[in-house]
Design a protein around this motif. Structure first.
Motif, PDB file in Angstrom:
ATOM      1  N   SER A  66       0.805  -1.112   0.098  1.00 32.34           N
ATOM      2  CA  SER A  66      -0.109   0.006  -0.064  1.00 32.34           C
ATOM      3  C   SER A  66       0.779   1.363   0.152  1.00 32.34           C
ATOM      4  O   SER A  66       0.503   2.311  -0.132  1.00 32.34           O
ATOM      5  CB  SER A  66      -1.066   0.093   1.285  1.00 32.34           C
ATOM      6  OG  SER A  66      -0.457   0.135   2.633  1.00 32.34           O
ATOM      7  N   ARG A  67       2.221   1.227   0.281  1.00 32.32           N
ATOM      8  CA  ARG A  67       3.100   2.307   0.232  1.00 32.32           C
ATOM      9  C   ARG A  67       3.462   2.719  -1.161  1.00 32.32           C
ATOM     10  O   ARG A  67       3.995   3.701  -1.512  1.00 32.32           O
ATOM     11  CB  ARG A  67       4.228   2.119   1.195  1.00 32.32           C
ATOM     12  CG  ARG A  67       3.779   1.863   2.500  1.00 32.32           C
ATOM     13  CD  ARG A  67       5.286   1.546   3.393  1.00 32.32           C
ATOM     14  NE  ARG A  67       5.072   0.710   4.638  1.00 32.32           N
ATOM     15  CZ  ARG A  67       5.689  -0.349   4.783  1.00 32.32           C
ATOM     16  NH1 ARG A  67       6.820  -0.636   4.215  1.00 32.32           N
ATOM     17  NH2 ARG A  67       5.210  -1.037   6.116  1.00 32.32           N
ATOM     18  N   TYR A  68       3.146   1.960  -2.165  1.00 32.55           N
ATOM     19  CA  TYR A  68       3.583   1.970  -3.687  1.00 32.55           C
ATOM     20  C   TYR A  68       2.341   2.245  -4.498  1.00 32.55           C
ATOM     21  O   TYR A  68       1.342   1.571  -3.923  1.00 32.55           O
ATOM     22  CB  TYR A  68       4.321   0.923  -3.915  1.00 32.55           C
ATOM     23  CG  TYR A  68       5.503   0.472  -3.025  1.00 32.55           C
ATOM     24  CD1 TYR A  68       6.710   1.332  -3.419  1.00 32.55           C
ATOM     25  CD2 TYR A  68       5.527  -0.301  -2.152  1.00 32.55           C
ATOM     26  CE1 TYR A  68       7.833   1.173  -2.449  1.00 32.55           C
ATOM     27  CE2 TYR A  68       6.643  -0.355  -1.127  1.00 32.55           C
ATOM     28  CZ  TYR A  68       7.929   0.343  -1.136  1.00 32.55           C
ATOM     29  OH  TYR A  68       8.977   0.243  -0.580  1.00 32.55           O
ATOM     30  N   ASP A  69       2.672   2.638  -5.574  1.00 32.61           N
ATOM     31  CA  ASP A  69       1.548   2.832  -6.494  1.00 32.61           C
ATOM     32  C   ASP A  69       1.567   1.629  -7.154  1.00 32.61           C
ATOM     33  O   ASP A  69       1.775   1.627  -8.430  1.00 32.61           O
ATOM     34  CB  ASP A  69       1.742   4.186  -7.467  1.00 32.61           C
ATOM     35  CG  ASP A  69       0.417   4.517  -7.954  1.00 32.61           C
ATOM     36  OD1 ASP A  69      -0.701   4.068  -8.050  1.00 32.61           O
ATOM     37  OD2 ASP A  69       0.812   5.267  -9.312  1.00 32.61           O
ATOM     38  N   VAL A  70       0.883   0.652  -6.594  1.00 34.02           N
ATOM     39  CA  VAL A  70       0.509  -0.832  -7.408  1.00 34.02           C
ATOM     40  C   VAL A  70      -0.744  -1.350  -7.293  1.00 34.02           C
ATOM     41  O   VAL A  70      -1.235  -0.957  -5.992  1.00 34.02           O
ATOM     42  CB  VAL A  70       1.833  -1.769  -7.218  1.00 34.02           C
ATOM     43  CG1 VAL A  70       3.236  -1.309  -7.477  1.00 34.02           C
ATOM     44  CG2 VAL A  70       1.813  -2.075  -5.652  1.00 34.02           C
ATOM     45  N   SER A  71      -1.145  -2.262  -7.870  1.00 31.15           N
ATOM     46  CA  SER A  71      -2.509  -2.669  -7.616  1.00 31.15           C
ATOM     47  C   SER A  71      -1.868  -4.464  -7.035  1.00 31.15           C
ATOM     48  O   SER A  71      -0.775  -4.676  -7.784  1.00 31.15           O
ATOM     49  CB  SER A  71      -3.138  -3.123  -9.030  1.00 31.15           C
ATOM     50  OG  SER A  71      -2.500  -3.886  -9.946  1.00 31.15           O
ATOM     51  N   LEU A  72      -2.602  -4.709  -6.164  1.00 27.41           N
ATOM     52  CA  LEU A  72      -2.153  -5.989  -5.556  1.00 27.41           C
ATOM     53  C   LEU A  72      -3.542  -6.904  -5.301  1.00 27.41           C
ATOM     54  O   LEU A  72      -4.413  -6.675  -4.996  1.00 27.41           O
ATOM     55  CB  LEU A  72      -1.593  -5.833  -4.257  1.00 27.41           C
ATOM     56  CG  LEU A  72      -1.353  -6.965  -3.464  1.00 27.41           C
ATOM     57  CD1 LEU A  72       0.000  -7.611  -3.886  1.00 27.41           C
ATOM     58  CD2 LEU A  72      -1.008  -6.778  -1.753  1.00 27.41           C
ATOM     59  N   THR A  73      -2.966  -8.242  -5.877  1.00 31.20           N
ATOM     60  CA  THR A  73      -3.957  -9.333  -5.847  1.00 31.20           C
ATOM     61  C   THR A  73      -3.404 -10.201  -4.965  1.00 31.20           C
ATOM     62  O   THR A  73      -2.342 -10.692  -5.041  1.00 31.20           O
ATOM     63  CB  THR A  73      -4.291  -9.764  -7.356  1.00 31.20           C
ATOM     64  OG1 THR A  73      -4.780  -8.803  -8.018  1.00 31.20           O
ATOM     65  CG2 THR A  73      -5.529 -10.835  -7.103  1.00 31.20           C
ATOM     66  N   THR A  74      -4.239 -10.920  -4.082  1.00 31.89           N
ATOM     67  CA  THR A  74      -3.524 -12.006  -3.233  1.00 31.89           C
ATOM     68  C   THR A  74      -4.098 -13.494  -3.453  1.00 31.89           C
ATOM     69  O   THR A  74      -5.392 -13.249  -3.769  1.00 31.89           O
ATOM     70  CB  THR A  74      -3.630 -11.611  -1.808  1.00 31.89           C
ATOM     71  OG1 THR A  74      -5.093 -11.634  -1.377  1.00 31.89           O
ATOM     72  CG2 THR A  74      -2.839 -10.455  -1.293  1.00 31.89           C
ATOM     73  N   HIS A  75      -3.274 -14.436  -3.421  1.00 33.96           N
ATOM     74  CA  HIS A  75      -3.946 -15.790  -3.392  1.00 33.96           C
ATOM     75  C   HIS A  75      -3.548 -16.584  -2.321  1.00 33.96           C
ATOM     76  O   HIS A  75      -2.219 -16.600  -2.097  1.00 33.96           O
ATOM     77  CB  HIS A  75      -3.201 -16.306  -4.790  1.00 33.96           C
ATOM     78  CG  HIS A  75      -3.428 -15.322  -6.114  1.00 33.96           C
ATOM     79  ND1 HIS A  75      -4.507 -15.146  -6.928  1.00 33.96           N
ATOM     80  CD2 HIS A  75      -2.655 -14.570  -6.499  1.00 33.96           C
ATOM     81  CE1 HIS A  75      -4.260 -14.305  -7.589  1.00 33.96           C
ATOM     82  NE2 HIS A  75      -3.094 -13.667  -7.448  1.00 33.96           N
ATOM     83  N   LEU A  76      -4.191 -17.397  -2.090  1.00 33.11           N
ATOM     84  CA  LEU A  76      -4.194 -18.496  -0.948  1.00 33.11           C
ATOM     85  C   LEU A  76      -4.238 -19.886  -1.471  1.00 33.11           C
ATOM     86  O   LEU A  76      -5.269 -20.285  -2.138  1.00 33.11           O
ATOM     87  CB  LEU A  76      -4.832 -18.314   0.351  1.00 33.11           C
ATOM     88  CG  LEU A  76      -4.679 -19.131   1.692  1.00 33.11           C
ATOM     89  CD1 LEU A  76      -3.318 -18.783   2.076  1.00 33.11           C
ATOM     90  CD2 LEU A  76      -5.928 -18.993   2.550  1.00 33.11           C
ATOM     91  N   VAL A  77      -3.252 -20.878  -1.635  1.00 33.25           N
ATOM     92  CA  VAL A  77      -3.182 -22.079  -2.245  1.00 33.25           C
ATOM     93  C   VAL A  77      -2.840 -22.940  -1.212  1.00 33.25           C
ATOM     94  O   VAL A  77      -2.124 -22.905  -0.275  1.00 33.25           O
ATOM     95  CB  VAL A  77      -2.629 -22.048  -3.635  1.00 33.25           C
ATOM     96  CG1 VAL A  77      -3.102 -21.296  -4.652  1.00 33.25           C
ATOM     97  CG2 VAL A  77      -1.228 -21.891  -3.504  1.00 33.25           C
ATOM     98  N   GLU A  78      -3.105 -24.304  -1.432  1.00 34.52           N
ATOM     99  CA  GLU A  78      -2.434 -25.277  -0.754  1.00 34.52           C
ATOM    100  C   GLU A  78      -1.533 -26.350  -1.574  1.00 34.52           C
ATOM    101  O   GLU A  78      -1.710 -26.649  -2.727  1.00 34.52           O
ATOM    102  CB  GLU A  78      -3.607 -26.205  -0.136  1.00 34.52           C
ATOM    103  CG  GLU A  78      -3.342 -27.341   0.939  1.00 34.52           C
ATOM    104  CD  GLU A  78      -4.340 -27.983   1.657  1.00 34.52           C
ATOM    105  OE1 GLU A  78      -4.329 -29.016   1.565  1.00 34.52           O
ATOM    106  OE2 GLU A  78      -5.328 -27.363   1.772  1.00 34.52           O
ATOM    107  N   GLY A  79      -0.552 -26.900  -0.938  1.00 37.30           N
ATOM    108  CA  GLY A  79       0.438 -27.796  -1.800  1.00 37.30           C
ATOM    109  C   GLY A  79       2.050 -27.599  -1.170  1.00 37.30           C
ATOM    110  O   GLY A  79       2.110 -27.195   0.019  1.00 37.30           O
ATOM    111  N   ALA A  80       2.814 -28.350  -2.004  1.00 36.61           N
ATOM    112  CA  ALA A  80       4.401 -27.957  -1.702  1.00 36.61           C
ATOM    113  C   ALA A  80       4.555 -26.736  -2.150  1.00 36.61           C
ATOM    114  O   ALA A  80       4.213 -26.336  -3.433  1.00 36.61           O
ATOM    115  CB  ALA A  80       5.201 -29.080  -2.380  1.00 36.61           C
ATOM    116  N   PRO A  81       5.123 -25.748  -1.161  1.00 33.74           N
ATOM    117  CA  PRO A  81       5.565 -24.600  -1.638  1.00 33.74           C
ATOM    118  C   PRO A  81       6.033 -24.225  -3.028  1.00 33.74           C
ATOM    119  O   PRO A  81       5.660 -23.400  -3.931  1.00 33.74           O
ATOM    120  CB  PRO A  81       6.214 -23.845  -0.465  1.00 33.74           C
ATOM    121  CG  PRO A  81       5.657 -24.774   0.884  1.00 33.74           C
ATOM    122  CD  PRO A  81       5.464 -26.043   0.122  1.00 33.74           C
TER     123      PRO A  81
END
Length: 161
Positions: A76-91
């Protein structure tokens, strides 16, 4: 050069340094920034059978959501759009799979720069991603209690080994 940047997070304090680096890159290139947290399904294997799977799943997902909220605060300190993803498995496998399937131009990851016996015993998600990914990977070396990431950044270009 970069339109879509993926930054994996493990929720550690050091990851915030990596997120800041990725956000600066995204801002400079006008790129989308995406963060991914992988709930490590291997964690389940070491639990006693009487452990409530539902409770463990909820706890691990809560940790992931908290880590992604931390990414949002930094980004949020930068002028960027952010999308987040939560997944499951081996990293390492899920990071590579997600980056390749979703058409990312770059993965930005932190690394502790461990060597020798530490790396042999602990492994490195970043190293496994670098080896397996067809998407370029930029590693940002971080140290505990360090305020800014070291200037070390290594990019693995497509097709090189």
């Amino acid at each position: 050069m970069y339109d879509r940047i993926l930054v994996p997070t493990d929720g550690s304090a050091e990851t915030k340094q990596v997120v800041a680096h990725a956000a600066k890159l995204a801002e400079a290139h006008g790129a989308e920034l995406h963060a991914i947290y992988v709930v490590n399904s291997a964690t389940f294997a070491s639990l006693p059978m009487e452990t409530s799977w539902e409770g463990v799943t909820d706890m691990l997902q809560d940790e992931g959501e908290s880590a992604l909220e931390d990414v949002q605060k930094v980004a949020s300190r930068y002028d960027v759009s952010l999308t987040t993803h939560l997944v499951e498995g081996a990293p390492n496998k899920e990071i590579v799979r997600y980056a390749e399937q979703e058409g990312f131009d770059l993965i930005v990851m932190g690394t502790h720069g461990r060597g020798g016996i530490d790396r042999l015993l602990l492994g490195s998600v970043a190293e496994r991603v670098v080896r397996a990914s067809t998407v370029p990977v930029l590693t940002v070396r971080v140290e505990k209690d360090e305020v800014t990431p070291k200037a070390e950044a290594t990019e693995k270009a497509k097709g090189s080994s």
